[in-house]
Write an enzyme that holds these catalytic residues in place. Structure first.
Site, PDB file in Angstrom:
ATOM      1  N   GLU A   1     -11.778  -1.668  -3.264  1.00  0.00           N
ATOM      2  CA  GLU A   1     -10.597  -0.883  -3.636  1.00  0.00           C
ATOM      3  C   GLU A   1     -10.374  -1.037  -5.141  1.00  0.00           C
ATOM      4  O   GLU A   1      -9.776  -2.018  -5.589  1.00  0.00           O
ATOM      5  CB  GLU A   1      -9.373  -1.386  -2.871  1.00  0.00           C
TER       6      GLU A   1
ATOM      7  N   HIS B   1       0.764  -1.253   0.000  1.00  0.00           N
ATOM      8  CA  HIS B   1       0.000   0.000   0.000  1.00  0.00           C
ATOM      9  C   HIS B   1       0.795   1.305   0.000  1.00  0.00           C
ATOM     10  O   HIS B   1       0.178   2.374   0.039  1.00  0.00           O
ATOM     11  CB  HIS B   1      -0.957   0.053   1.202  1.00  0.00           C
TER      12      HIS B   1
ATOM     13  N   HIS C   1      -9.280   3.320   0.359  1.00  0.00           N
ATOM     14  CA  HIS C   1      -9.465   2.172   1.236  1.00  0.00           C
ATOM     15  C   HIS C   1     -10.624   2.359   2.218  1.00  0.00           C
ATOM     16  O   HIS C   1     -10.539   1.942   3.379  1.00  0.00           O
ATOM     17  CB  HIS C   1      -8.154   1.912   1.988  1.00  0.00           C
TER      18      HIS C   1
HETATM   19  C1  GLA Z   1      -5.827  -4.571   1.816  1.00  0.00           C
HETATM   20  C2  GLA Z   1      -5.146  -5.886   1.863  1.00  0.00           C
HETATM   21  C3  GLA Z   1      -5.511  -6.580   3.128  1.00  0.00           C
HETATM   22  C4  GLA Z   1      -5.155  -5.734   4.333  1.00  0.00           C
HETATM   23  C5  GLA Z   1      -5.824  -4.381   4.203  1.00  0.00           C
HETATM   24  C6  GLA Z   1      -5.371  -3.412   5.274  1.00  0.00           C
HETATM   25  O1  GLA Z   1      -7.150  -4.648   1.521  1.00  0.00           O
HETATM   26  O2  GLA Z   1      -5.471  -6.671   0.738  1.00  0.00           O
HETATM   27  O3  GLA Z   1      -4.851  -7.820   3.192  1.00  0.00           O
HETATM   28  O4  GLA Z   1      -3.779  -5.580   4.432  1.00  0.00           O
HETATM   29  O5  GLA Z   1      -5.530  -3.801   2.970  1.00  0.00           O
HETATM   30  O6  GLA Z   1      -5.669  -3.853   6.550  1.00  0.00           O
END
Ligand code: GLA
Length: 349
Positions: free
Chosen positions: A313, A107, A174
């Protein structure tokens, strides 16, 4: 007519002031966005009885946004989701990124940064500059992320970027939605329909294998309306690996134009979310690790349980930097990156 106001949201640990911007459309929808991680902090919409419900998870203070592990509402970049081994090759050079998820990169770091904002007509805009030194990506990435509220209860999020050297980019948001309203319930009772014939499977360590498989006969088949909880209760290895949904679905219809891809409903409140995007994929994540964020509490002192929210997302496929068969995430010097995702709220009638 969209009204936008601003107020302080407290300070970060290094004494930087965080601002909160509120967008209101006069027919009951109100969205708050904070300058820390450009995070969507609340989304208030009317339910079937006319009561106002906050359908986004979040925190009440800057400190929790700094320390929390969930990326609530955050602007995610430079590259959404996991990059295996925190490295990739571009123009025959291997780039090493920050390892922030075991030995992988997850991320990027935008979610923890405080941004300046400008108010432009009916939108709050956060310009950004990301130097190569910040995360290990090549090129200086310059751009902006824009949050617009419409008169028909839609939150539009747009991302624009260019780079002064070849690089890779994958920006997303997110937000965790809970259409029951912000009451500590989970989203297992929500129904979902998602226009995706294929998905990119993961391995036991949540990393993309590089395959693209049909959803047919798997819990990832959401082409007909299904309860989120029904899929999560499956003992299919993909659900077991992720402890719920945490998968990239390959959206039908060519990327690049805005098309509707998901419809989620809460029977209890009658609130319906319709999502559209220009992106090739969407990470459906059901908050499988939210409870690990405790003892931190969410807004209003609510302790969020596992599955307290779902994220849509919109993105390029995870780790596309390392899989030549996936849509290219490469942004060449001078080219323009643009992505648009719309979350529209209505009532089930
Ligand atoms: C994304 C990832 C998850 C997790 C979230 C944050 O969606 O795919 O595995 O890490 O972010 O908590």
């Amino acid at each position: 007519m969209i009204k936008i106001s601003k107020e302080s949201f407290g300070k970060t640990s290094d004494d930087t002031e965080v601002m909160r911007y509120t967008l209101e459309n006069g027919i009951g929808m109100r969205v708050c966005v904070i300058s820390l991680g450009c995070a969507v902090q609340s989304i208030i919409v009317p339910d079937k009885d006319g009561a106002l419900r906050d359908v986004a998870l979040g925190y009440d203070d800057a400190d929790s946004y700094e320390k929390g592990s969930c990326y609530f509402g955050a602007f995610v970049g430079r590259y959404a989701n996991r990059i295996r081994g925190a490295q990739f090759k571009l123009n025959n050079i291997i780039y090493h990124l920050e390892e922030n998820d075991g030995c992988n990169h997850l991320h990027g770091t935008f979610a923890r940064r405080v941004f300046d904002a400008v108010i432009r007509d009916d939108a709050v805009v956060f310009p950004f500059v990301s130097p190569p030194s910040e995360e290990g990506y090549p090129g200086t990435l310059k751009g902006e992320v824009l949050y617009r509220l419409t008169g028909d209860n839609a939150l539009e999020i747009e991302y624009f970027a260019t780079s002064d050297g070849d690089t890779v980019v994958n920006l997303t948001n997110h937000t965790y939605f809970n259409l029951n309203g912000h009451d500590g319930s989970d989203v297992l009772d929500h129904t979902i329909r998602l226009n995706a014939d294929r998905f990119t499977p993961i391995d036991a360590s949540h990393l993309t294998t590089g395959d693209v498989l049909s959803v047919e006969g798997t819990p990832l088949d959401l082409r007909r309306v299904k309860a989120i909880g029904a899929g999560i209760s499956s003992d299919h290895p993909q659900i077991r690996f992720a402890s719920g949904y945490d998968h990239n679905l390959v959206l039908n219809c060519a990327a690049g134009t805005l098309r509707e891809f998901a419809l989620v409903k809460s029977e209890r409140t009658g609130i319906v979310l319709t999502a559209s995007t220009t992106e090739p994929g969407v990470q459906l994540y059901t908050g499988n690790f939210i409870h690990e964020d405790a003892p931190r509490h969410g807004k209003g002192g609510i302790l969020y349980p596992r599955f307290a929210g779902f994220c849509l997302e919109a993105q390029n496929y995870p780790d596309a930097v390392n899989h030549p068969g996936f849509p290219s995430p490469v942004l060449r010097k001078g080219e323009a990156y643009h992505q648009k995702t719309v979350y529209k709220f209505s009532l089930d009638t």
